[in-house]
Design an enzyme around this catalytic site. Structure first.
Site, PDB file in Angstrom:
ATOM      1  N   LYS A  17     -56.953  37.137  38.215  1.00 27.20           N
ATOM      2  CA  LYS A  17     -57.149  35.789  38.774  1.00 27.20           C
ATOM      3  C   LYS A  17     -55.946  35.330  39.595  1.00 27.20           C
ATOM      4  O   LYS A  17     -56.086  34.527  40.507  1.00 27.20           O
ATOM      5  CB  LYS A  17     -57.365  34.782  37.648  1.00 27.20           C
ATOM      6  CG  LYS A  17     -58.407  35.146  36.647  1.00 27.20           C
ATOM      7  CD  LYS A  17     -59.785  35.031  37.220  1.00 27.20           C
ATOM      8  CE  LYS A  17     -60.796  35.503  36.210  1.00 27.20           C
ATOM      9  NZ  LYS A  17     -62.152  35.212  36.577  1.00 27.20           N
TER      10      LYS A  17
HETATM   11  C1  LIG Z   1     -59.886  40.088  32.528  1.00 25.50           C
HETATM   12  C2  LIG Z   1     -61.179  39.785  33.195  1.00 25.50           C
HETATM   13  N1  LIG Z   1     -61.967  40.795  33.568  1.00 25.50           N
HETATM   14  C3  LIG Z   1     -63.135  40.585  34.161  1.00 25.50           C
HETATM   15  C4  LIG Z   1     -63.615  39.310  34.393  1.00 25.50           C
HETATM   16  C5  LIG Z   1     -64.924  39.136  35.088  1.00 25.50           C
HETATM   17  O1  LIG Z   1     -64.732  38.767  36.434  1.00 25.50           O
HETATM   18  P1  LIG Z   1     -65.858  37.965  37.197  1.00 25.50           P
HETATM   19  O2  LIG Z   1     -66.048  36.689  36.434  1.00 25.50           O
HETATM   20  O3  LIG Z   1     -65.305  37.720  38.554  1.00 25.50           O
HETATM   21  O4  LIG Z   1     -67.070  38.784  37.168  1.00 25.50           O
HETATM   22  C6  LIG Z   1     -62.832  38.212  34.003  1.00 25.50           C
HETATM   23  C7  LIG Z   1     -63.241  36.818  34.211  1.00 25.50           C
HETATM   24  O5  LIG Z   1     -63.806  36.396  35.114  1.00 25.50           O
HETATM   25  C8  LIG Z   1     -61.570  38.454  33.434  1.00 25.50           C
HETATM   26  O6  LIG Z   1     -60.775  37.444  33.110  1.00 25.50           O
HETATM   27  N1  LIG Z   2     -63.575  35.177  33.181  1.00 21.57           N
HETATM   28  C1  LIG Z   2     -63.247  33.932  33.755  1.00 21.57           C
HETATM   29  C2  LIG Z   2     -64.404  32.992  33.769  1.00 21.57           C
HETATM   30  C3  LIG Z   2     -64.339  32.090  34.958  1.00 21.57           C
HETATM   31  O1  LIG Z   2     -64.489  32.877  36.078  1.00 21.57           O
HETATM   32  P1  LIG Z   2     -64.185  32.431  37.549  1.00 21.57           P
HETATM   33  O2  LIG Z   2     -63.791  33.695  38.224  1.00 21.57           O
HETATM   34  O3  LIG Z   2     -65.426  31.844  38.072  1.00 21.57           O
HETATM   35  O4  LIG Z   2     -63.067  31.438  37.565  1.00 21.57           O
HETATM   36  C4  LIG Z   2     -62.028  33.378  33.055  1.00 21.57           C
HETATM   37  O5  LIG Z   2     -61.244  34.172  32.585  1.00 21.57           O
HETATM   38  O6  LIG Z   2     -61.833  32.200  32.963  1.00 21.57           O
END
Ligand SMILES: Cc1ncc(COP(=O)(O)O)c(C=O)c1O
Ligand SMILES: N[C@@H](CCOP(=O)(O)O)C(=O)O
Length: 471
Positions: free
Chosen positions: A112
């Site tokens: 993120k």
């Molecule tokens: C460590 C981790 N891996 C994978 C994901 C999944 O990613 P996305 O929500 O973009 O599918 C998340 C949260 O979104 C995450 O925090």
């Molecule tokens: N896995 C995410 C959930 C929120 O996802 P986002 O990519 O839409 O912000 C988290 O760790 O908070």
């Protein structure tokens, strides 16, 4: 370039306006009216370039002049200067044609940070230009919250409210949100799941009087700029492995569908991506949907990959919009059905379009632990449970196509989930030095029920208090 809503009933916005808006006023998600496309020659030119330079080209093309090039360059330089690895997102070889794209070298040890470090700077820049303030609300299953708090802490023009599911994030993830000393940051533990938190955030956006009074803005991947920033690492990774002269496939641990959607966007922008493999944990709604064409919510199970404990996968709406030929009315019907009955069915044609690009595989808890153990023993490489889902999914890609490099997205540092990693590998990963005293820091958070009215009162009181103290 204007950005349009997936539900077809909100005003079209520029990149900067979509950045500040977060969710569209009709409840939809913004997408550019048309995506820029790079030629094979341009993509080949990315080879050997520093990450920041590729980011300038890719994000610059998506922002389409809405952010001045010199300002964007400076913000990108600062954002990726916070990363602990000179390559920003390095690629590590784990086996024959098997690679891990490490996205966790930013301040909060999760992918993120790649988007959030830039988003914080972009928002502050646009708000400063306009002389405005904003109230940011976000939902997190663990990682978005910490990354947002780190990116926005101490900024004068924003108050940040992050909702996380009480008792359902790891200790490290919680403490990254609750131990930050900044008056503009508010961590809220909600009695519910991540889906409840995300529904609350969307409900705040859909309460237009509240939204306008507080100038709400969002930092979840419902915000198009988040996706735009995530597109970059697909380019850097694929080019390092021989694109555009050969295709590269990606396996992505998936929850809210933002990260893998960024890969699909990169493909539309000209990057030769072979297959995009969705990896889920036992919350396998996306794997079931790709198999059956029916998106059907079931109760969410708590797993060792808590950031992916998600049923309502927000960004899937963007893909549905594309698969239905950008028909906002069709998306509205599907979303109404989801709200009313917890399910919708995808018709044969759009489903075939989705299946042409995406594959999916779910891993249960035993296979995730087994993948962590195997990769540690065979490659001496420690995976966190989320990244392990990516590697397991990449192995599946290689089983049917060993000749195409498979890149598994490494979405979190193993030290964010020490208990699960230690149980599966026998090794307890240590936190990097800047977080070494995290477990001793004092925590500060508020516990709220899953109740929109109470949440609105809480946010309004806090935001007003910070604003009058600042005045
Ligand atoms: C460590 C981790 N891996 C994978 C994901 C999944 O990613 P996305 O929500 O973009 O599918 C998340 C949260 O979104 C995450 O925090
Ligand atoms: N896995 C995410 C959930 C929120 O996802 P986002 O990519 O839409 O912000 C988290 O760790 O908070």
């Amino acid at each position: 370039m204007l950005h349009i809503s997936t539900r077809g009933e909100a005003p079209s916005l520029s990149f900067a306006d979509a950045l500040l808006a977060g969710l569209a006023r009709d409840g939809g998600l913004y997408l550019p009216q048309a995506l820029p496309r790079f030629s094979a020659q341009e993509i080949a030119g990315f080879a050997g370039k520093p990450y920041a330079e590729v980011a300038e080209r890719v994000v610059g093309a998506l922002a389409d002049g809405d952010i001045a090039a010199d300002a964007l360059k400076a913000m990108i330089g600062e954002a990726y200067g916070t990363f602990r690895h000179p390559a920003v997102c390095p690629l590590i070889q784990l086996g024959d044609n098997l690679f891990s794209l490490e996205l966790f070298h930013g301040p909060t040890l999760a992918f993120k940070d790649v988007a959030m470090q830039l988003l914080g700077r972009l928002m502050d820049h646009v708000l400063a230009q306009r002389g405005e303030r904003a109230t940011i609300v976000g939902a997190t299953s663990g990682d978005t919250g910490g990354a947002a708090i780190d990116a926005f802490k101490g900024l004068e023009r924003v108050d940040v409210f992050i909702l996380y599911p009480h008792g359902r994030v790891s200790d490290v993830q919680r403490r990254q949100m609750t131990t930050v000393e900044a008056d503009n940051v508010h961590a809220i533990a909600v009695e519910g799941t991540f889906d409840d938190c995300q529904n609350l955030v969307k409900a705040l956006f859909n309460h237009h009087a509240f939204r306008d009074e507080l100038r709400l803005s969002g930092v979840n991947s419902i915000n198009w700029a988040r996706i735009a920033a995530q597109v970059v690492y697909y380019f850097t990774a694929a080019v390092a492995l021989g694109a555009p002269h050969r295709p590269v496939s990606f396996a992505v641990p998936t929850g809210n569908f933002g990260d893998i959607l960024a890969g699909w966007i990169a493909k539309q922008m000209g990057l030769p991506i072979g297959r995009l493999m969705v990896g889920t944990n036992s919350n396998d709604i996306l794997a079931r949907t790709l198999e059956t064409g029916v998106y059907e919510m079931r109760g969410v199970a708590a797993t060792t990959s808590p950031s992916m404990d998600i049923q309502i996968s927000s960004n899937f709406e963007r893909l549905l919009f594309e698969a239905h030929g950008r028909d906002g009315a069709a998306v509205r019907r599907l979303m109404q059905s989801l709200a009313q009955s917890g399910r919708f069915e995808i018709a044969a044609e759009p489903l075939a379009r989705i299946r042409a690009d995406f594959h999916a595989v779910a891993q249960d808890e035993a296979s995730i632990a087994a993948e962590i153990g195997t990769t540690w023993r065979e490659a001496g490489y420690l995976l966190d449970p989320h990244s392990a889902i990516g590697v397991a999914a990449a192995r599946k890609l290689l089983a049917s196509d060993p000749a195409t490099p498979a890149v598994a997205l490494g979405t979190a540092h193993p030290a964010k989930f020490p208990a699960a990693v230690a149980a599966a590998s026998g090794v307890t990963p240590a936190l990097p030095e800047h977080l070494a005293d995290l477990m001793e820091r004092e925590e500060r958070f508020s516990l709220l029920p899953n109740d929109q009215g109470k949440l609105e009162r809480f946010i309004a009181e806090r935001a007003r208090a910070v604003r009058s103290a600042a005045a």
